[in-house]
Design a protein around this motif. Structure first.
Motif, PDB file in Angstrom:
ATOM      1  N   ALA A 123      20.363  47.735  22.316  1.00 19.13           N
ATOM      2  CA  ALA A 123      21.167  47.394  21.137  1.00 19.13           C
ATOM      3  C   ALA A 123      20.317  47.469  19.875  1.00 19.13           C
ATOM      4  O   ALA A 123      19.102  47.270  19.914  1.00 19.13           O
ATOM      5  CB  ALA A 123      21.759  45.996  21.283  1.00 19.13           C
ATOM      6  N   VAL A 124      20.966  47.757  18.739  1.00 15.98           N
ATOM      7  CA  VAL A 124      20.269  47.851  17.463  1.00 15.98           C
ATOM      8  C   VAL A 124      20.968  46.940  16.453  1.00 15.98           C
ATOM      9  O   VAL A 124      22.178  47.069  16.218  1.00 15.98           O
ATOM     10  CB  VAL A 124      20.241  49.298  16.931  1.00 15.98           C
ATOM     11  CG1 VAL A 124      19.510  49.353  15.592  1.00 15.98           C
ATOM     12  CG2 VAL A 124      19.573  50.224  17.934  1.00 15.98           C
ATOM     13  N   VAL A 125      20.229  46.028  15.866  1.00 19.06           N
ATOM     14  CA  VAL A 125      20.764  45.095  14.868  1.00 19.06           C
ATOM     15  C   VAL A 125      20.003  45.316  13.567  1.00 19.06           C
ATOM     16  O   VAL A 125      18.773  45.173  13.527  1.00 19.06           O
ATOM     17  CB  VAL A 125      20.593  43.626  15.330  1.00 19.06           C
ATOM     18  CG1 VAL A 125      21.163  42.671  14.285  1.00 19.06           C
ATOM     19  CG2 VAL A 125      21.246  43.409  16.686  1.00 19.06           C
ATOM     20  N   THR A 126      20.728  45.663  12.486  1.00 16.66           N
ATOM     21  CA  THR A 126      20.088  45.984  11.205  1.00 16.66           C
ATOM     22  C   THR A 126      20.796  45.263  10.058  1.00 16.66           C
ATOM     23  O   THR A 126      22.024  45.300   9.970  1.00 16.66           O
ATOM     24  CB  THR A 126      20.144  47.506  10.939  1.00 16.66           C
ATOM     25  OG1 THR A 126      19.626  48.200  12.077  1.00 16.66           O
ATOM     26  CG2 THR A 126      19.328  47.869   9.710  1.00 16.66           C
ATOM     27  N   ARG A 127      20.041  44.630   9.199  1.00 15.21           N
ATOM     28  CA  ARG A 127      20.574  43.915   8.023  1.00 15.21           C
ATOM     29  C   ARG A 127      21.788  43.054   8.389  1.00 15.21           C
ATOM     30  O   ARG A 127      22.872  43.194   7.838  1.00 15.21           O
ATOM     31  CB  ARG A 127      20.937  44.896   6.907  1.00 15.21           C
ATOM     32  CG  ARG A 127      19.734  45.316   6.082  1.00 15.21           C
ATOM     33  CD  ARG A 127      20.101  46.298   4.970  1.00 15.21           C
ATOM     34  NE  ARG A 127      21.045  45.752   4.002  1.00 15.21           N
ATOM     35  CZ  ARG A 127      20.715  44.912   3.016  1.00 15.21           C
ATOM     36  NH1 ARG A 127      19.476  44.498   2.874  1.00 15.21           N
ATOM     37  NH2 ARG A 127      21.629  44.495   2.159  1.00 15.21           N
ATOM     38  N   ALA A 128      21.554  42.158   9.342  1.00 11.69           N
ATOM     39  CA  ALA A 128      22.629  41.299   9.821  1.00 11.69           C
ATOM     40  C   ALA A 128      22.153  39.869   9.961  1.00 11.69           C
ATOM     41  O   ALA A 128      20.952  39.596  10.088  1.00 11.69           O
ATOM     42  CB  ALA A 128      23.157  41.816  11.155  1.00 11.69           C
ATOM     43  N   LEU A 129      23.099  38.945   9.934  1.00 10.37           N
ATOM     44  CA  LEU A 129      22.860  37.544  10.264  1.00 10.37           C
ATOM     45  C   LEU A 129      23.752  37.246  11.456  1.00 10.37           C
ATOM     46  O   LEU A 129      24.978  37.325  11.353  1.00 10.37           O
ATOM     47  CB  LEU A 129      23.183  36.642   9.073  1.00 10.37           C
ATOM     48  CG  LEU A 129      22.738  35.173   9.210  1.00 10.37           C
ATOM     49  CD1 LEU A 129      22.468  34.561   7.839  1.00 10.37           C
ATOM     50  CD2 LEU A 129      23.792  34.332   9.933  1.00 10.37           C
ATOM     51  N   VAL A 130      23.133  36.942  12.587  1.00  9.98           N
ATOM     52  CA  VAL A 130      23.871  36.737  13.830  1.00  9.98           C
ATOM     53  C   VAL A 130      23.962  35.246  14.114  1.00  9.98           C
ATOM     54  O   VAL A 130      22.948  34.548  14.196  1.00  9.98           O
ATOM     55  CB  VAL A 130      23.192  37.475  14.998  1.00  9.98           C
ATOM     56  CG1 VAL A 130      24.072  37.389  16.246  1.00  9.98           C
ATOM     57  CG2 VAL A 130      22.923  38.940  14.640  1.00  9.98           C
ATOM     58  N   ALA A 131      25.189  34.751  14.255  1.00  7.17           N
ATOM     59  CA  ALA A 131      25.438  33.312  14.393  1.00  7.17           C
ATOM     60  C   ALA A 131      24.988  32.772  15.747  1.00  7.17           C
ATOM     61  O   ALA A 131      24.754  33.527  16.701  1.00  7.17           O
ATOM     62  CB  ALA A 131      26.920  33.027  14.175  1.00  7.17           C
TER      63      ALA A 131
END
Length: 379
Positions: free
Chosen positions: A341-349
């Motif tokens: 998985a790729v997470v970019t410029r995010a805020l994950v709750a």
């Protein structure tokens, strides 16, 4: 030095609607920040470090978690004899279905009896949703030195942003001569931080009069402060210099976490002379796998990293699996990012799971993406 003649009241009842799903079931001051803290830790720690013994926390919306959290006064050293943190929910019904404070001044008015119990000479009023470190004892000393009836902490903001704030216009001695709430054409850049010191006897009298006024908004900015100025009372601006962040939006909360990656960040959570106290969560030490790659990251206890993390903040218990990439992002407690998985410029709750090979956020997005629900990946 103990400030036994000053009692603090923290206004922690805001809805925090601009934080969207983060505050649907949690009061804004209870939102996580900085890997292991909650926003409310900052004003409470400031009170403890400033020698303030008694703190009332005025809660309101979705406050169950916040109430139980702040009730443990020992976290901030405020559980000894003649000291403590007191949770103060609204007592009056604004309508048939919801207990609320009608405004910031009404929140204090409903708790006059509580304040009177301690017979303070001065009352410190704080917003519960800002991140900063401040010595309130120094602000009180300034208040006394000026012979002020009220002192308001202000911070200089860029003139182009001044219209977003309550602005204090002062004379050359720092005495406030005018207050403007979000003016279209501001005359100065001294923005109110929502931090006030009042002489309690005077404020008590003002609040009792305000409660009887049908035309009042029962608000400090709209009613109490203008009334004090109109009466010719002595109001002074206390200029604060240092880190201060209003984390009222997803972007600003993300920015506040990203600021921790800057080695020159003024907040300095490692400052042993001004500790920020918080809940001591039981967790294993962080684990970094043999094939993991980490570049400029803030990684808290309990995290497991087998993938790649770059320019990001990982809260307690976050997991990044092998082959996964986390870039320019904030992972709140318990987040899991699966393989590939790729997470970019995010805020994950909190506790959100991002599935195998899923893609979240974009390097080109103007705003930070909030991920508050599970993201399915390859089955």
């Amino acid at each position: 030095m103990k400030q036994n003649n000053m009692l603090a009241m923290i206004l922690a009842g805001g809805r925090g609607t601009r934080l969207h799903e983060l505050t649907k079931k949690m009061a804004k001051p209870a939102v996580s920040y900085g890997g292991k803290y909650r926003i409310i830790d900052f004003p409470l720690s400031n009170c403890a470090n400033s020698g303030i013994d008694v703190v009332g926390v005025l809660t309101q919306y979705e406050s169950i978690q916040l109430n139980s959290y702040v009730a443990v006064g020992r976290r901030w050293g405020l559980d000894a004899k003649n000291s403590g943190v007191y949770v103060l929910p609204p007592r009056e019904k604004a309508d048939a279905n919801l207990d609320v404070y009608r405004g910031t001044a009404d929140a204090i008015s409903q708790n006059i009896d509580f304040i009177d119990t301690f017979s303070p000479e001065y009352l410190l009023i704080l917003s519960g949703d800002h991140i900063y470190k401040m010595n309130y004892a120094k602000m009180l000393a300034y208040h006394k030195e000026c012979g002020a009836d009220a002192t308001i902490a202000v911070i200089e903001v860029p003139m182009k942003e001044a219209s977003r704030f309550g602005i204090m216009n002062t004379d050359e001695d720092g005495r406030i001569v005018e207050f403007e709430e979000k003016p279209e054409k501001p005359k100065s850049n001294l923005a109110s931080m929502g931090i006030y010191i009042f002489d309690w006897k005077l404020l008590r009298k003002m609040l009792l009069a305000d409660m009887k006024s049908a035309d009042s908004n029962h608000d400090f900015g709209k009613d109490i402060i203008p009334a004090l100025l109109a009466d010719g009372k002595k109001l002074y601006a206390y200029k604060y210099k240092g880190y201060w962040k209003d984390v009222g939006t997803i972007d600003s909360l993300w920015e506040a976490n990203m600021d921790l990656l800057d080695k020159n960040n003024e907040l300095d959570l490692n400052d042993s002379t001004w500790k920020i106290y918080t809940e001591d969560v039981t967790a294993l030490p962080q684990y970094i796998g043999p094939d993991a790659t980490i570049d400029r990251a803030f990684i808290t206890q309990g995290c497991v990293v087998d993938g790649s993390v770059k320019n990001s903040v990982l809260f307690t218990g976050a997991k990044v699996a092998e082959g996964a990439k986390v870039i320019d992002s904030v992972l709140m407690p318990g987040v899991e990012v699966a393989e590939g998985a790729v997470v970019t410029r995010a805020l994950v709750a909190d506790n959100v799971k991002i599935g195998r090979n899923a893609v979240v956020g974009s390097a080109d997005s103007q705003n930070i993406e909030l991920v508050a629900k599970r993201v399915k990946g390859d089955e």
